[in-house]
Design an enzyme around this catalytic site. Sequence first.
Site, PDB file in Angstrom:
ATOM      1  N   ALA A   1      -7.951 -13.848  -2.619  1.00 28.39           N
ATOM      2  CA  ALA A   1      -6.873 -13.848  -1.621  1.00 28.39           C
ATOM      3  C   ALA A   1      -7.475 -14.159  -0.262  1.00 28.39           C
ATOM      4  CB  ALA A   1      -6.215 -12.467  -1.570  1.00 28.39           C
ATOM      5  N   GLY A   2      -6.570 -14.590   0.632  1.00 28.52           N
ATOM      6  CA  GLY A   2      -6.993 -14.751   2.015  1.00 28.52           C
ATOM      7  C   GLY A   2      -6.987 -16.179   2.497  1.00 28.52           C
ATOM      8  N   GLY A   3      -5.954 -16.515   3.268  1.00 32.21           N
ATOM      9  CA  GLY A   3      -5.918 -17.826   3.903  1.00 32.21           C
ATOM     10  C   GLY A   3      -5.361 -18.932   3.024  1.00 32.21           C
TER      11      GLY A   3
ATOM     12  N   ARG B   1       0.974 -14.067   3.347  1.00 32.33           N
ATOM     13  CA  ARG B   1       1.993 -14.576   4.261  1.00 32.33           C
ATOM     14  C   ARG B   1       2.832 -15.688   3.657  1.00 32.33           C
ATOM     15  NH1 ARG B   1      -2.456 -15.141   8.757  1.00 32.33           N
ATOM     16  NH2 ARG B   1      -3.541 -15.613   6.809  1.00 32.33           N
TER      17      ARG B   1
ATOM     18  N   HIS C   1      -6.791   0.421  -3.528  1.00 37.25           N
ATOM     19  CA  HIS C   1      -7.045  -0.303  -2.269  1.00 37.25           C
ATOM     20  C   HIS C   1      -8.441   0.061  -1.767  1.00 37.25           C
ATOM     21  CE1 HIS C   1      -6.567  -2.390   1.366  1.00 37.25           C
ATOM     22  NE2 HIS C   1      -5.356  -2.013   1.720  1.00 37.25           N
TER      23      HIS C   1
ATOM     24  N   TYR D   1     -10.050   0.841   4.926  1.00 38.47           N
ATOM     25  CA  TYR D   1      -9.402   2.122   4.668  1.00 38.47           C
ATOM     26  C   TYR D   1     -10.369   3.059   3.927  1.00 38.47           C
ATOM     27  CZ  TYR D   1      -5.420  -0.325   6.516  1.00 38.47           C
ATOM     28  OH  TYR D   1      -4.596  -1.033   7.355  1.00 38.47           O
TER      29      TYR D   1
ATOM     30  N   ALA E   1       0.837  -1.198   0.000  1.00 34.93           N
ATOM     31  CA  ALA E   1       0.000   0.000   0.000  1.00 34.93           C
ATOM     32  C   ALA E   1       0.872   1.249   0.000  1.00 34.93           C
ATOM     33  CB  ALA E   1      -0.890  -0.014   1.236  1.00 34.93           C
TER      34      ALA E   1
ATOM     35  N   ARG F   1     -14.078 -15.760   4.394  1.00 29.20           N
ATOM     36  CA  ARG F   1     -13.611 -16.434   5.615  1.00 29.20           C
ATOM     37  C   ARG F   1     -12.634 -15.567   6.415  1.00 29.20           C
ATOM     38  NH1 ARG F   1     -10.302 -20.791   2.067  1.00 29.20           N
ATOM     39  NH2 ARG F   1      -8.469 -19.537   1.591  1.00 29.20           N
TER      40      ARG F   1
HETATM   41  C1  LIG Z   1       2.472  -8.083   6.857  1.00 30.89           C
HETATM   42  C2  LIG Z   1       1.180  -7.841   6.103  1.00 30.89           C
HETATM   43  C3  LIG Z   1       0.980  -6.639   5.465  1.00 30.89           C
HETATM   44  C4  LIG Z   1      -0.187  -6.420   4.709  1.00 30.89           C
HETATM   45  N1  LIG Z   1      -0.314  -5.249   4.000  1.00 30.89           N
HETATM   46  C5  LIG Z   1      -1.348  -5.099   3.135  1.00 30.89           C
HETATM   47  C6  LIG Z   1      -1.389  -3.992   2.236  1.00 30.89           C
HETATM   48  O1  LIG Z   1      -0.493  -3.148   2.179  1.00 30.89           O
HETATM   49  N2  LIG Z   1      -2.463  -3.897   1.419  1.00 30.89           N
HETATM   50  C7  LIG Z   1      -3.469  -4.815   1.418  1.00 30.89           C
HETATM   51  O2  LIG Z   1      -4.422  -4.687   0.656  1.00 30.89           O
HETATM   52  N3  LIG Z   1      -3.431  -5.885   2.239  1.00 30.89           N
HETATM   53  C8  LIG Z   1      -2.388  -6.057   3.059  1.00 30.89           C
HETATM   54  N4  LIG Z   1      -2.306  -7.194   3.836  1.00 30.89           N
HETATM   55  C9  LIG Z   1      -3.298  -8.256   3.655  1.00 30.89           C
HETATM   56  C10 LIG Z   1      -2.773  -9.305   2.664  1.00 30.89           C
HETATM   57  O3  LIG Z   1      -2.635  -8.776   1.363  1.00 30.89           O
HETATM   58  C11 LIG Z   1      -3.696 -10.528   2.621  1.00 30.89           C
HETATM   59  O4  LIG Z   1      -4.970 -10.144   2.169  1.00 30.89           O
HETATM   60  C12 LIG Z   1      -3.788 -11.198   3.981  1.00 30.89           C
HETATM   61  O5  LIG Z   1      -2.500 -11.423   4.523  1.00 30.89           O
HETATM   62  C13 LIG Z   1      -4.500 -12.537   3.890  1.00 30.89           C
HETATM   63  O6  LIG Z   1      -3.863 -13.353   2.935  1.00 30.89           O
HETATM   64  P1  LIG Z   1      -2.852 -14.540   3.358  1.00 30.89           P
HETATM   65  O7  LIG Z   1      -3.675 -15.482   4.171  1.00 30.89           O
HETATM   66  O8  LIG Z   1      -2.409 -15.107   2.034  1.00 30.89           O
HETATM   67  O9  LIG Z   1      -1.741 -13.934   4.134  1.00 30.89           O
HETATM   68  C14 LIG Z   1      -1.182  -7.415   4.638  1.00 30.89           C
HETATM   69  C15 LIG Z   1      -0.968  -8.626   5.314  1.00 30.89           C
HETATM   70  C16 LIG Z   1       0.195  -8.858   6.016  1.00 30.89           C
HETATM   71  C17 LIG Z   1       0.419 -10.183   6.677  1.00 30.89           C
END
Ligand SMILES: Cc1cc2nc3c(=O)[nH]c(=O)nc-3n(C[C@H](O)[C@H](O)[C@H](O)COP(=O)(O)O)c2cc1C
Length: 377
Positions: free
Chosen positions: A307-309, A332, A187, A192, A66, A279
């Site tokens: 995305a997510g999880g 992650r 975003h 936000y 971001a 989720r």
């Molecule tokens: C360290 C960290 C920083 C993140 N920064 C952003 C960001 O700048 N913009 C955004 O849209 N999501 C951000 N997220 C959310 C991730 O893009 C993602 O949606 C979230 O980690 C869940 O996905 P995952 O399970 O693959 O980690 C961040 C997540 C983490 C762990």
Amino acid sequence: MEKEEATSTESIPLLTPYTMKTFHLSHRVVLAPLSRLRSYNFTAQPHAILYYKQRTTKGGLLIGEASGISDTAQGLPNTPGIWKKEHVEAWRPIVDGVHENGGIIFCQLWHSGRVSNTCFQPNGRSPISSTNKPIQNQQFIGGSGDADSQYSPPHRLTIDEISNVINDFRTAARNAMEAGFDGVEIHGANGYLVDQFMKDQVNDRTDQYGGSLENRCRFPLEVVQAISEEIGCERVGMRLSPFANYNDSADSDPHSLGVFMAEALSQLRIAYCHVIQPRMVTQFERVETRDSLASMRKAFKGTFIVAGGYYDREEANRVIENGEADLVAFGRAFLANPDLPRRFRLNAPLNMYDRSTFYTDDPVVGYTDYPFLEDPV
Ligand SMILES: Cc1cc2nc3c(=O)[nH]c(=O)nc-3n(C[C@H](O)[C@H](O)[C@H](O)COP(=O)(O)O)c2cc1C
């Protein structure tokens, strides 16, 4: 090594090629946007060259962290900006590094809105939002626990101020292109500013930017339109999280919100719609839910990213195989595995992430020191 890797791709849906508008992706494993709080003075730093380069593959899509669109956009320490010439210059070598390795990188354009504190604002003014209601849930990332690490009550934007913010988004998009990015992602997720307009539990306006679904989505869609005019709709993506409630930003009817936005974005013909799975009600914990993104997927005719999880290769493969998404963004898992696509190719075990180093200002530890797979002998 090349040979071994080439032979096994056919059966791995995540590793099949995909064309998104003018971008020819060699696989479907996307780097999710990840703020790492290592951009001192709100300016991207040279250590990010290595970080992004490590996560680049030929034909792979990366979404940058971001990046603030104006001097009112910041809400976290050490997050990069994209509103000044110095920011453009600072991003350029990072983007060049990705391009040298054959990658494609979008810049995530961000305004934190009320997820901020007066200490991040010019002249100590109040943060801005769709509302003047403060955030109740005081979970400040990187905060020290004192008054400066609480969210400050926001100023509700006037109509004139809203059009200035739209202009800031437009300028930031132009800056991102000047820095060499291939496109921008707006975003619109995670509570936000853009999300603060969409969600009915936050937006309490009575003018044309509040009330009905159409009115609440007006500002987000005006941002998309302004940016599309500036750089072309084929270079624009948008991230949404209709089902999430992070940062006190929830909606009473996330299904309708999601489908409304997906249809509108489809009509605006942007490159992609990037949606966080239902989720992920809180930012990092998966919960069981019957909600799905199927109706949004159906409503959006361009590239659909989820995305997510996702940590598990099989689960992400299934999503592609079943046609639930075109691409999968990994947060992650990619943070902790710079060579994630290769690990998926080889079905190799993944490194586990270290949460304690997500948000430090260390230019190496927890940033560029996650190990790569050893080359097979
Ligand atoms: C360290 C960290 C920083 C993140 N920064 C952003 C960001 O700048 N913009 C955004 O849209 N999501 C951000 N997220 C959310 C991730 O893009 C993602 O949606 C979230 O980690 C869940 O996905 P995952 O399970 O693959 O980690 C961040 C997540 C983490 C762990």
